[in-house]
Design an enzyme around this catalytic site. Sequence first.
Site, short mmCIF file in Angstrom:
data_model
loop_
_atom_site.label_atom_id
_atom_site.label_comp_id
_atom_site.label_asym_id
_atom_site.label_seq_id
_atom_site.Cartn_x
_atom_site.Cartn_y
_atom_site.Cartn_z
NE ARG A 20 -3.75 0.10 2.94
CZ ARG A 20 -3.43 -1.26 3.50
NH1 ARG A 20 -2.67 -1.14 4.30
NH2 ARG A 20 -4.83 -1.46 3.55
CD GLU A 43 -3.66 -7.24 0.68
OE1 GLU A 43 -4.46 -6.25 0.78
OE2 GLU A 43 -3.80 -8.53 0.76
CB THR A 72 -8.67 -2.08 -0.65
OG1 THR A 72 -6.92 -2.14 1.14
CG2 THR A 72 -9.73 -0.82 0.55
CE LYS A 131 -7.80 -8.09 5.46
NZ LYS A 131 -8.16 -6.98 5.07
#
Length: 214
Positions: A20, A43, A72, A131
């Site tokens: 991120r 990811e 997300t 998750k």
Amino acid sequence: MDLTDFTTRLSRDRLAAIVRGRSADAALRTVLTLVEEGVGLVEVSLTTDDACGVIARAARAVGDDAFVGAGTVVTRDDLLRARDAGATWVVTPAGGEAVTAAVRERLPVLAGALTPTEAVAVMAAGATAVKLFPASSGGPAYLRALRDPFPDMPLVPVGGVDADLAAEYLAAGALAVGVGSPLVGDAAHGGDLDLLRERARRFRAVCGGREPGA
């Protein structure tokens, strides 16, 4: 992607990296560096600058060396944009329409849940794995407690998982761990890639998995 291929990779590597970042170029370099270090599941959060562009470039660059996913993912539109960019798996912060859309599109999905009720619900909706988020709320002891009534439920703790905790979660029965800042650090914002390599090697030593280039 065949769901079996994904679950095999997840159970073998036992590590999914979460990227991120504020810089698309830095995020891409981070993904490629992680793959070079043998991290086979990466990811890219959709909160990253030009996330779908990063996913597309990363997927082309790594080919079959790794599975590039999108994180997300909240809505069906998020899911379709990520898929069209080249994401081969997705991660949601909770249950809902993104999970339903992923199942419909036959994309592996790690669906966010914390409580037993939420975990059962996302698995019933077709999630590939849970998750467990935020895992820091209960730690390895909470995951171990969930394993008692749900011994076969695939649990992937995410949130505050450093290398030492990764070992504890795996020992407690986690299928794998999802790791963001304790692994990525500031690399996706333009930080030191050499330090990223060191952290990647540390996590791989804890989690196991393939050798770089294998």
